[in-house]
Design a protein around this motif. Structure first.
Motif, PDB file in Angstrom:
ATOM      1  N   LYS A 177      -8.630 -15.248 -11.915  1.00  0.00           N
ATOM      2  CA  LYS A 177      -8.441 -15.546 -10.494  1.00  0.00           C
ATOM      3  C   LYS A 177      -9.490 -14.803  -9.675  1.00  0.00           C
ATOM      4  N   GLU A 178      -9.631 -15.222  -8.420  1.00  0.00           N
ATOM      5  CA  GLU A 178     -10.618 -14.616  -7.519  1.00  0.00           C
ATOM      6  C   GLU A 178     -10.364 -13.113  -7.351  1.00  0.00           C
ATOM      7  N   CYS A 179     -11.445 -12.383  -7.275  1.00  0.00           N
ATOM      8  CA  CYS A 179     -11.390 -10.925  -7.123  1.00  0.00           C
ATOM      9  C   CYS A 179     -10.557 -10.517  -5.909  1.00  0.00           C
ATOM     10  N   ILE A 180     -10.764 -11.171  -4.785  1.00  0.00           N
ATOM     11  CA  ILE A 180     -10.066 -10.811  -3.552  1.00  0.00           C
ATOM     12  C   ILE A 180      -8.555 -10.977  -3.708  1.00  0.00           C
ATOM     13  N   ASP A 181      -8.138 -11.985  -4.466  1.00  0.00           N
ATOM     14  CA  ASP A 181      -6.710 -12.211  -4.689  1.00  0.00           C
ATOM     15  C   ASP A 181      -6.111 -11.103  -5.558  1.00  0.00           C
ATOM     16  N   VAL A 182      -6.855 -10.689  -6.574  1.00  0.00           N
ATOM     17  CA  VAL A 182      -6.400  -9.596  -7.442  1.00  0.00           C
ATOM     18  C   VAL A 182      -6.314  -8.309  -6.636  1.00  0.00           C
ATOM     19  N   ILE A 183      -7.336  -8.034  -5.836  1.00  0.00           N
ATOM     20  CA  ILE A 183      -7.359  -6.817  -5.029  1.00  0.00           C
ATOM     21  C   ILE A 183      -6.205  -6.824  -4.025  1.00  0.00           C
ATOM     22  N   THR A 184      -5.913  -7.965  -3.446  1.00  0.00           N
ATOM     23  CA  THR A 184      -4.799  -8.074  -2.498  1.00  0.00           C
ATOM     24  C   THR A 184      -3.490  -7.701  -3.178  1.00  0.00           C
ATOM     25  N   GLN A 185      -3.289  -8.193  -4.385  1.00  0.00           N
ATOM     26  CA  GLN A 185      -2.062  -7.882  -5.110  1.00  0.00           C
ATOM     27  C   GLN A 185      -2.017  -6.415  -5.537  1.00  0.00           C
ATOM     28  N   LEU A 186      -3.155  -5.875  -5.930  1.00  0.00           N
ATOM     29  CA  LEU A 186      -3.209  -4.440  -6.274  1.00  0.00           C
ATOM     30  C   LEU A 186      -2.870  -3.575  -5.066  1.00  0.00           C
ATOM     31  N   SER A 187      -3.330  -3.983  -3.905  1.00  0.00           N
ATOM     32  CA  SER A 187      -3.015  -3.257  -2.676  1.00  0.00           C
ATOM     33  C   SER A 187      -1.513  -3.296  -2.392  1.00  0.00           C
ATOM     34  N   ALA A 188      -0.898  -4.445  -2.648  1.00  0.00           N
ATOM     35  CA  ALA A 188       0.547  -4.571  -2.449  1.00  0.00           C
ATOM     36  C   ALA A 188       1.305  -3.653  -3.407  1.00  0.00           C
ATOM     37  N   VAL A 189       0.828  -3.541  -4.644  1.00  0.00           N
ATOM     38  CA  VAL A 189       1.459  -2.645  -5.618  1.00  0.00           C
ATOM     39  C   VAL A 189       1.325  -1.199  -5.159  1.00  0.00           C
ATOM     40  N   ARG A 190       0.139  -0.847  -4.684  1.00  0.00           N
ATOM     41  CA  ARG A 190      -0.056   0.526  -4.200  1.00  0.00           C
ATOM     42  C   ARG A 190       0.893   0.833  -3.051  1.00  0.00           C
ATOM     43  N   SER A 191       1.046  -0.100  -2.128  1.00  0.00           N
ATOM     44  CA  SER A 191       1.967   0.094  -1.006  1.00  0.00           C
ATOM     45  C   SER A 191       3.405   0.261  -1.491  1.00  0.00           C
ATOM     46  N   SER A 192       3.769  -0.522  -2.485  1.00  0.00           N
ATOM     47  CA  SER A 192       5.121  -0.441  -3.030  1.00  0.00           C
ATOM     48  C   SER A 192       5.366   0.919  -3.686  1.00  0.00           C
ATOM     49  N   ILE A 193       4.405   1.393  -4.439  1.00  0.00           N
ATOM     50  CA  ILE A 193       4.526   2.713  -5.089  1.00  0.00           C
ATOM     51  C   ILE A 193       4.607   3.804  -4.034  1.00  0.00           C
ATOM     52  N   ASP A 194       3.781   3.702  -2.989  1.00  0.00           N
ATOM     53  CA  ASP A 194       3.833   4.686  -1.901  1.00  0.00           C
ATOM     54  C   ASP A 194       5.223   4.704  -1.260  1.00  0.00           C
ATOM     55  N   ARG A 195       5.804   3.532  -1.104  1.00  0.00           N
ATOM     56  CA  ARG A 195       7.137   3.431  -0.515  1.00  0.00           C
ATOM     57  C   ARG A 195       8.184   4.099  -1.408  1.00  0.00           C
ATOM     58  N   VAL A 196       8.092   3.874  -2.709  1.00  0.00           N
ATOM     59  CA  VAL A 196       9.023   4.510  -3.653  1.00  0.00           C
ATOM     60  C   VAL A 196       8.879   6.024  -3.586  1.00  0.00           C
ATOM     61  N   MET A 197       7.647   6.499  -3.549  1.00  0.00           N
ATOM     62  CA  MET A 197       7.436   7.946  -3.437  1.00  0.00           C
ATOM     63  C   MET A 197       8.078   8.480  -2.161  1.00  0.00           C
ATOM     64  N   GLY A 198       7.904   7.774  -1.067  1.00  0.00           N
ATOM     65  CA  GLY A 198       8.501   8.195   0.201  1.00  0.00           C
ATOM     66  C   GLY A 198      10.014   8.227   0.135  1.00  0.00           C
TER      67      GLY A 198
END
Length: 86
Positions: free
Chosen positions: A30-51
């Motif tokens: 898949k397109e790089c930008i789409d993968v990066i978008t999903q990786l960013s969403a995962v990072r946000s989710s992990i940050d939320r769990v940490m919080g």
């Protein structure tokens, strides 16, 4: 505490699903930008769990303080540093 634990586990399971989706996206080239978008969403989710976990820890420090004020201060400082550290 039990309700918070369920919320954390639920969020982690969703994040796990997102990561599996990202693996498939990479396999499917898949397109790089789409993968990066999903990786960013995962990072946000992990940050939320940490919080969520740090917030619960802070709450416990106030509800059930240690007998040792210095130890209590150390725990609070550690929790605050984890929140502001990026």
């Amino acid at each position: 505490m039990e309700e918070n634990k369920k919320k954390v586990i639920h969020r982690l399971r969703r994040t796990e699903g997102q990561i599996r989706g990202i693996q498939k996206m990479i396999e499917d080239e898949k397109e790089c930008i789409d993968v990066i978008t999903q990786l960013s969403a995962v990072r946000s989710s992990i940050d939320r769990v940490m919080g969520m976990i740090v917030a619960e820890n802070l709450k416990n420090c106030f509800v059930s303080p240690d007998d040792d004020p210095e130890e209590q201060e150390k725990k609070l400082t550690q929790a605050i540093n984890m929140i502001i550290k990026k």
